[in-house]
Design a protein around this motif. Sequence first.
Motif, short mmCIF file in Angstrom:
data_model
loop_
_atom_site.label_atom_id
_atom_site.label_comp_id
_atom_site.label_asym_id
_atom_site.label_seq_id
_atom_site.Cartn_x
_atom_site.Cartn_y
_atom_site.Cartn_z
N LEU A 133 0.82 -1.21 0.00
CA LEU A 133 0.00 0.00 0.00
C LEU A 133 0.86 1.25 0.00
CD1 LEU A 133 -2.95 1.08 0.26
CD2 LEU A 133 -2.56 1.15 2.72
N LEU A 134 1.89 1.27 0.80
CA LEU A 134 2.70 2.48 0.97
C LEU A 134 3.84 2.58 -0.03
CD1 LEU A 134 2.92 2.57 4.87
CD2 LEU A 134 1.19 3.54 3.36
N ALA A 135 4.07 1.52 -0.82
CA ALA A 135 5.17 1.55 -1.79
C ALA A 135 4.72 2.07 -3.15
CB ALA A 135 5.75 0.14 -1.95
N ARG A 136 3.51 2.58 -3.26
CA ARG A 136 3.02 3.06 -4.55
C ARG A 136 3.78 4.32 -4.97
NH1 ARG A 136 -3.31 3.65 -4.02
NH2 ARG A 136 -3.10 3.97 -6.27
N PRO A 137 4.44 4.30 -6.14
CA PRO A 137 5.25 5.45 -6.55
C PRO A 137 4.45 6.52 -7.28
CG PRO A 137 5.52 3.68 -8.13
CD PRO A 137 4.57 3.16 -7.07
N GLN A 138 3.16 6.26 -7.58
CA GLN A 138 2.39 7.25 -8.32
C GLN A 138 2.30 8.57 -7.56
OE1 GLN A 138 1.38 4.20 -7.63
NE2 GLN A 138 0.78 3.14 -9.51
N GLN A 139 2.18 9.62 -8.31
CA GLN A 139 2.12 10.95 -7.70
C GLN A 139 0.69 11.44 -7.65
OE1 GLN A 139 5.33 13.79 -8.26
NE2 GLN A 139 3.87 15.24 -9.13
N ILE A 140 0.39 12.19 -6.59
CA ILE A 140 -0.92 12.80 -6.43
C ILE A 140 -0.74 14.31 -6.33
CG2 ILE A 140 -0.87 12.51 -3.91
CD1 ILE A 140 -3.89 12.19 -3.97
N ALA A 141 -1.62 15.04 -7.02
CA ALA A 141 -1.57 16.50 -7.00
C ALA A 141 -2.85 17.01 -6.35
CB ALA A 141 -1.44 17.06 -8.43
N LEU A 142 -2.71 17.81 -5.30
CA LEU A 142 -3.85 18.35 -4.57
C LEU A 142 -4.01 19.83 -4.92
CD1 LEU A 142 -3.05 16.71 -1.12
CD2 LEU A 142 -4.73 15.94 -2.81
N ASP A 143 -5.19 20.18 -5.45
CA ASP A 143 -5.43 21.56 -5.83
C ASP A 143 -5.70 22.40 -4.58
OD1 ASP A 143 -7.95 20.88 -5.02
OD2 ASP A 143 -8.85 20.92 -7.00
N PRO A 144 -5.74 23.73 -4.71
CA PRO A 144 -5.92 24.59 -3.53
C PRO A 144 -7.18 24.28 -2.74
CG PRO A 144 -5.17 25.90 -5.39
CD PRO A 144 -5.44 24.52 -5.92
N GLY A 145 -8.30 23.94 -3.42
CA GLY A 145 -9.52 23.61 -2.70
C GLY A 145 -9.36 22.36 -1.83
N SER A 146 -8.72 21.34 -2.38
CA SER A 146 -8.48 20.12 -1.60
C SER A 146 -7.51 20.38 -0.45
CB SER A 146 -7.93 19.02 -2.51
OG SER A 146 -8.87 18.69 -3.52
N VAL A 147 -6.53 21.24 -0.68
CA VAL A 147 -5.56 21.57 0.38
C VAL A 147 -6.27 22.24 1.55
CG1 VAL A 147 -3.60 23.06 0.95
CG2 VAL A 147 -3.55 21.68 -1.13
N ARG A 148 -7.14 23.22 1.24
CA ARG A 148 -7.87 23.91 2.32
C ARG A 148 -8.76 22.93 3.09
NH1 ARG A 148 -8.26 27.89 -1.76
NH2 ARG A 148 -10.31 27.08 -2.36
N PHE A 149 -9.41 22.04 2.37
CA PHE A 149 -10.28 21.07 3.03
C PHE A 149 -9.48 20.14 3.93
CE2 PHE A 149 -12.04 16.75 2.90
CZ PHE A 149 -13.21 16.96 3.60
N LEU A 150 -8.35 19.65 3.46
CA LEU A 150 -7.52 18.73 4.25
C LEU A 150 -6.89 19.44 5.45
CD1 LEU A 150 -5.87 16.76 1.32
CD2 LEU A 150 -7.52 15.87 2.97
N LEU A 151 -6.58 20.73 5.30
CA LEU A 151 -6.08 21.48 6.45
C LEU A 151 -7.12 21.52 7.56
CD1 LEU A 151 -4.28 24.50 4.71
CD2 LEU A 151 -3.20 22.69 6.06
N GLY A 152 -8.39 21.63 7.18
CA GLY A 152 -9.47 21.61 8.16
C GLY A 152 -9.61 20.27 8.86
N LEU A 153 -9.10 19.21 8.25
CA LEU A 153 -9.14 17.88 8.87
C LEU A 153 -7.91 17.60 9.72
CD1 LEU A 153 -10.54 15.65 5.96
CD2 LEU A 153 -11.75 16.48 7.98
N GLY A 154 -7.02 18.58 9.81
CA GLY A 154 -5.83 18.39 10.64
C GLY A 154 -4.62 17.89 9.90
N VAL A 155 -4.64 17.92 8.56
CA VAL A 155 -3.48 17.48 7.79
C VAL A 155 -2.43 18.59 7.79
CG1 VAL A 155 -2.65 16.79 5.50
CG2 VAL A 155 -4.86 15.97 6.34
#
Length: 326
Positions: free
Chosen positions: A94-116
């Motif tokens: 599960l943790l060895a996946r090399p694929q990259q993920i891109a988080l847009d500003p809206g997703s970043v703000r939402f995840l910050l609200g979740l404590g990320v």
Amino acid sequence: MRCADTNKGWFNVTTRAMEEYETLAYDTALSTLVAVLVYVLLKVSVDGYRQWRARVRVLIVGSGPVGLTAALIAARSGKVQRLVLLEERCRTALLARPQQIALDPGSVRFLLGLGVDFDNMEGCWHNEHFFTKVGVFQEYLLSLLEKRKQEMDIQIHLGTKFNEEYLKKIPACDLPRVIVVCDGSCGGSSSVLGVSSDYIVESCNAYGANAAIERADQRQVPTPEIRAHSLYFDLSAYGIEFSSSTNKESSEPSALRPGSHLKIYGTFRNRYMALACPVSDSKVVKFLRHTPNSSMKEIELMYPLPQDKLGIWRCHTLCQALMRFG
């Protein structure tokens, strides 16, 4: 002498009456305070019991970025009595996946609200977008869920497949009330639950191709995406004529010719390239599509069919995960 005795008697009576009045007032105030405290304690207890009874048992199938985000939303909602997370793959895979993920500003703000905390996650920033590896993102969310175990009942089962045998092992009294399926478009969890996995397929009116290269001498460091739009390819070296905008024989203006779109992304070690060409009758697009061993395929969008009356959601986007616990 007799008048003084009379005045002294009245004084004693008045003092005794005042003491009795003060005692009565004190007792009344104390009784009222006790009654208020008992009422508040009962109300808090009853409300707490109702909230506890209103909480549900939730099962989330799949621990990809969407499944883990849905689990974090559920854990922070205060509406979940027990949260169970299932993943067919083991932790290493599960943790060895090399694929990259891109988080847009809206997703970043939402995840910050979740404590990320993105400052404590491996990755890089570019134009308010955060780029990281899928495995890194998953490992971080798993660590947040592990911390929440001290506050609520969270069970994480990696290397456990969701199938009929798993459901049969769960006692009837412990069956989850809500099942959130996040196993991707190729997952088979819907069929286990007796839910149709049909999709609405819509064409993007484009053709696309993907390529990947691995450089073993480089590190697995995320990099920003490189995008180029409205590209035009000159394939004259391959025997295909390409009409420039100054060519009089070209009946299609340069501004109206469909240009290709290129995106390069991934880590330094695993680089990926995605090419998209709008559907057209141009020679370049035809050549790209019909070249031997070409990987150009029609790009399609897949939407799950609505199932509003069921307590089961097939989550492919962050917004769908929010619908239940937002």
